[in-house]
Scaffold this motif. Structure first.
Motif, PDB file in Angstrom:
ATOM      1  N   LEU A 161       0.517   6.306   3.823  1.00 10.25           N
ATOM      2  CA  LEU A 161       1.812   5.883   4.341  1.00 10.25           C
ATOM      3  C   LEU A 161       1.844   5.927   5.868  1.00 10.25           C
ATOM      4  O   LEU A 161       1.345   6.870   6.482  1.00 10.25           O
ATOM      5  CB  LEU A 161       2.905   6.807   3.794  1.00 10.25           C
ATOM      6  CG  LEU A 161       2.933   6.993   2.271  1.00 10.25           C
ATOM      7  CD1 LEU A 161       3.973   8.036   1.897  1.00 10.25           C
ATOM      8  CD2 LEU A 161       3.225   5.668   1.575  1.00 10.25           C
ATOM      9  N   LYS A 162       2.454   4.928   6.468  1.00  6.23           N
ATOM     10  CA  LYS A 162       2.618   4.937   7.917  1.00  6.23           C
ATOM     11  C   LYS A 162       3.678   5.956   8.300  1.00  6.23           C
ATOM     12  O   LYS A 162       4.733   6.042   7.672  1.00  6.23           O
ATOM     13  CB  LYS A 162       3.025   3.545   8.414  1.00  6.23           C
ATOM     14  CG  LYS A 162       1.920   2.505   8.302  1.00  6.23           C
ATOM     15  CD  LYS A 162       2.361   1.176   8.901  1.00  6.23           C
ATOM     16  CE  LYS A 162       1.241   0.140   8.822  1.00  6.23           C
ATOM     17  NZ  LYS A 162       1.666  -1.165   9.407  1.00  6.23           N
ATOM     18  N   THR A 163       3.414   6.710   9.349  1.00 13.47           N
ATOM     19  CA  THR A 163       4.376   7.683   9.860  1.00 13.47           C
ATOM     20  C   THR A 163       5.124   7.062  11.040  1.00 13.47           C
ATOM     21  O   THR A 163       4.765   5.973  11.503  1.00 13.47           O
ATOM     22  CB  THR A 163       3.671   8.965  10.328  1.00 13.47           C
ATOM     23  OG1 THR A 163       2.943   8.689  11.539  1.00 13.47           O
ATOM     24  CG2 THR A 163       2.720   9.501   9.261  1.00 13.47           C
ATOM     25  N   SER A 177      -1.428   8.115   9.710  1.00 13.22           N
ATOM     26  CA  SER A 177      -1.038   7.843   8.327  1.00 13.22           C
ATOM     27  C   SER A 177      -0.994   9.160   7.563  1.00 13.22           C
ATOM     28  O   SER A 177      -1.701  10.112   7.895  1.00 13.22           O
ATOM     29  CB  SER A 177      -2.041   6.896   7.652  1.00 13.22           C
ATOM     30  OG  SER A 177      -2.062   5.642   8.303  1.00 13.22           O
ATOM     31  N   GLN A 206       5.767  15.853   4.873  1.00 11.94           N
ATOM     32  CA  GLN A 206       6.707  14.747   5.020  1.00 11.94           C
ATOM     33  C   GLN A 206       7.999  15.193   5.716  1.00 11.94           C
ATOM     34  O   GLN A 206       8.671  14.398   6.360  1.00 11.94           O
ATOM     35  CB  GLN A 206       7.035  14.111   3.662  1.00 11.94           C
ATOM     36  CG  GLN A 206       7.795  14.987   2.692  1.00 11.94           C
ATOM     37  CD  GLN A 206       6.870  15.710   1.743  1.00 11.94           C
ATOM     38  OE1 GLN A 206       5.728  16.005   2.069  1.00 11.94           O
ATOM     39  NE2 GLN A 206       7.366  15.976   0.535  1.00 11.94           N
ATOM     40  N   MET A 246      10.008  11.990   6.795  1.00 13.77           N
ATOM     41  CA  MET A 246       9.749  10.860   5.921  1.00 13.77           C
ATOM     42  C   MET A 246      10.219  11.155   4.498  1.00 13.77           C
ATOM     43  O   MET A 246      10.277  12.312   4.082  1.00 13.77           O
ATOM     44  CB  MET A 246       8.241  10.553   5.898  1.00 13.77           C
ATOM     45  CG  MET A 246       7.653  10.113   7.224  1.00 13.77           C
ATOM     46  SD  MET A 246       5.841  10.020   7.173  1.00 13.77           S
ATOM     47  CE  MET A 246       5.586   8.772   5.889  1.00 13.77           C
ATOM     48  N   PRO A 265       8.654   9.910   1.304  1.00  9.09           N
ATOM     49  CA  PRO A 265       7.520   9.112   0.814  1.00  9.09           C
ATOM     50  C   PRO A 265       7.812   8.392  -0.493  1.00  9.09           C
ATOM     51  O   PRO A 265       8.399   8.961  -1.419  1.00  9.09           O
ATOM     52  CB  PRO A 265       6.411  10.143   0.635  1.00  9.09           C
ATOM     53  CG  PRO A 265       7.112  11.446   0.492  1.00  9.09           C
ATOM     54  CD  PRO A 265       8.345  11.350   1.333  1.00  9.09           C
ATOM     55  N   LYS A 266       7.395   7.141  -0.525  1.00  7.53           N
ATOM     56  CA  LYS A 266       7.533   6.353  -1.754  1.00  7.53           C
ATOM     57  C   LYS A 266       6.506   6.795  -2.776  1.00  7.53           C
ATOM     58  O   LYS A 266       6.780   6.853  -3.981  1.00  7.53           O
ATOM     59  CB  LYS A 266       7.373   4.862  -1.430  1.00  7.53           C
ATOM     60  CG  LYS A 266       7.576   3.942  -2.629  1.00  7.53           C
ATOM     61  CD  LYS A 266       7.481   2.478  -2.205  1.00  7.53           C
ATOM     62  CE  LYS A 266       7.700   1.554  -3.404  1.00  7.53           C
ATOM     63  NZ  LYS A 266       7.601   0.124  -3.007  1.00  7.53           N
ATOM     64  N   TYR A 267       5.301   7.110  -2.291  1.00  9.89           N
ATOM     65  CA  TYR A 267       4.214   7.551  -3.175  1.00  9.89           C
ATOM     66  C   TYR A 267       3.621   8.844  -2.642  1.00  9.89           C
ATOM     67  O   TYR A 267       3.689   9.127  -1.439  1.00  9.89           O
ATOM     68  CB  TYR A 267       3.117   6.492  -3.269  1.00  9.89           C
ATOM     69  CG  TYR A 267       3.590   5.148  -3.748  1.00  9.89           C
ATOM     70  CD1 TYR A 267       4.138   4.996  -5.021  1.00  9.89           C
ATOM     71  CD2 TYR A 267       3.496   4.028  -2.933  1.00  9.89           C
ATOM     72  CE1 TYR A 267       4.581   3.756  -5.464  1.00  9.89           C
ATOM     73  CE2 TYR A 267       3.931   2.779  -3.368  1.00  9.89           C
ATOM     74  CZ  TYR A 267       4.480   2.652  -4.638  1.00  9.89           C
ATOM     75  OH  TYR A 267       4.918   1.431  -5.071  1.00  9.89           O
ATOM     76  N   THR A 268       3.000   9.606  -3.526  1.00 10.94           N
ATOM     77  CA  THR A 268       2.371  10.862  -3.129  1.00 10.94           C
ATOM     78  C   THR A 268       0.929  10.910  -3.611  1.00 10.94           C
ATOM     79  O   THR A 268       0.464  10.031  -4.351  1.00 10.94           O
ATOM     80  CB  THR A 268       3.115  12.074  -3.716  1.00 10.94           C
ATOM     81  OG1 THR A 268       2.888  12.118  -5.143  1.00 10.94           O
ATOM     82  CG2 THR A 268       4.606  11.993  -3.435  1.00 10.94           C
ATOM     83  N   GLU A 299      -1.912   1.975  -0.750  1.00 11.60           N
ATOM     84  CA  GLU A 299      -0.489   2.224  -0.994  1.00 11.60           C
ATOM     85  C   GLU A 299      -0.109   3.675  -0.728  1.00 11.60           C
ATOM     86  O   GLU A 299       1.014   3.967  -0.300  1.00 11.60           O
ATOM     87  CB  GLU A 299      -0.130   1.859  -2.431  1.00 11.60           C
ATOM     88  CG  GLU A 299      -0.121   0.363  -2.697  1.00 11.60           C
ATOM     89  CD  GLU A 299       0.110   0.047  -4.159  1.00 11.60           C
ATOM     90  OE1 GLU A 299       0.982  -0.792  -4.450  1.00 11.60           O
ATOM     91  OE2 GLU A 299      -0.571   0.649  -5.022  1.00 11.60           O
ATOM     92  N   VAL A 300      -1.033   4.609  -0.974  1.00 10.42           N
ATOM     93  CA  VAL A 300      -0.712   6.020  -0.809  1.00 10.42           C
ATOM     94  C   VAL A 300      -0.867   6.482   0.637  1.00 10.42           C
ATOM     95  O   VAL A 300      -0.340   7.522   1.018  1.00 10.42           O
ATOM     96  CB  VAL A 300      -1.577   6.885  -1.760  1.00 10.42           C
ATOM     97  CG1 VAL A 300      -2.988   7.092  -1.215  1.00 10.42           C
ATOM     98  CG2 VAL A 300      -0.911   8.233  -2.033  1.00 10.42           C
TER      99      VAL A 300
END
Length: 271
Positions: free
Chosen positions: A96-98, A104, A70, A75, A77-80, A93-94
């Motif tokens: 994540l767009k970069t 992702s 990340q 980034m 990240p909201k979730y891992t 949800e996991v």
């Protein structure tokens, strides 16, 4: 199979391989043995160059407890990965767009206490779940350093393994340990050198490793395939500190061209 892998793990390995046969998604696990050889930088820039060719790519930061992908993508990240394996979020949800189109990331988490999951083989299940989506062309798994149980999980389920190393003696020692382990169960290992002066240096060392393997009577059917090198470049370290990808910022740099050549060979060999 690797000695530490249970029957439960073997079932997951077979299931994942079957999913790969019916899904368009191909799996590439990138490993190193020794840390500090530039594996994560390699992975992130490979992802960008693949995406620039029209491939849709997912990266899994599988460096359990010491994740940094990340950072490379700048980034927060909201979730891992750990939110997913603990059932807190969905697979969508996991992922994540970069900041880069068609890439992702499933982020890791540095300093995570993972002892509760020891030997339970929960981490590699996310690979099967992403392949089942049939949305990505390639999944890149960036493993941690060494040959611990968590690295072995991700190596076990992949037929496509790329080792990134340098010419440092300790890195080569760890690489040979990886070769010995994989030769018991795999068909081949693709090999790249980072921070080398030219292609021939990597080729010469690769041949030496292959000859050593033959001398020590490792599996004759196991193949080590050298697929290229990336030269040392100040642009790589500079862009890394700035949380940018060198292959994006310096498209005409020799290092970028060398990585493009590696991808050309990789795409011909990936199953």
């Amino acid at each position: 199979m690797f000695n530490s892998i249970s029957n439960q793990a073997s079932k997951l390995i077979n299931l994942t391989k079957n999913k790969q046969r019916v899904s368009k998604t191909k799996l590439l696990t990138i490993t190193s043995g020794k840390g500090g050889v530039g594996k994560s930088t390699f992975t992130g820039n490979m992802a960008y160059l693949l995406s620039s060719r029209g491939f849709k790519v997912a990266i899994i930061d599988a460096d359990i407890g010491l994740a940094n992908m990340q950072v490379l993508f700048d980034m927060k990240p909201k979730y891992t990965l750990f939110d997913y394996i603990e059932g807190k979020v969905t697979i969508d949800e996991v992922l994540l767009k970069t900041p880069y189109k068609n890439i992702s990331l499933v982020a890791g988490k540095s300093g995570y206490q993972y002892s509760n999951h020891s030997n339970s083989f929960v981490f590699a299940r996310i690979v099967d779940d992403i392949i089942s989506l049939n949305e990505y062309d390639i999944v890149l798994v960036d493993t941690g350093a060494g040959l611990n149980e968590y690295v072995k999980e991700f190596l076990s389920i992949s037929n496509n393994i790329l080792a990134v190393t340098t010419t440092d003696p300790s890195a080569l020692t760890d690489l040979y340990a990886l070769i010995k382990m994989l030769s018991k169960d795999k068909e081949q290992l693709m090999l790249c050198f980072n921070h080398t002066k030219n292609h021939q240096i990597g080729n010469t060392i690769s041949n030496s490793l292959i000859n050593l393997a033959k001398k020590n009577r490792l599996n004759d059917n196991f193949m080590v395939k050298y697929i290229g090198n990336v030269s040392t470049s100040a642009n790589i370290s500079t862009t890394g500190r700035l949380r940018k990808l060198f292959s994006y910022e310096f498209k005409n740099d020799d290092s970028t061209k060398q990585l493009q050549a590696i991808i050309d060979t990789l795409l011909k060999n990936i199953k």
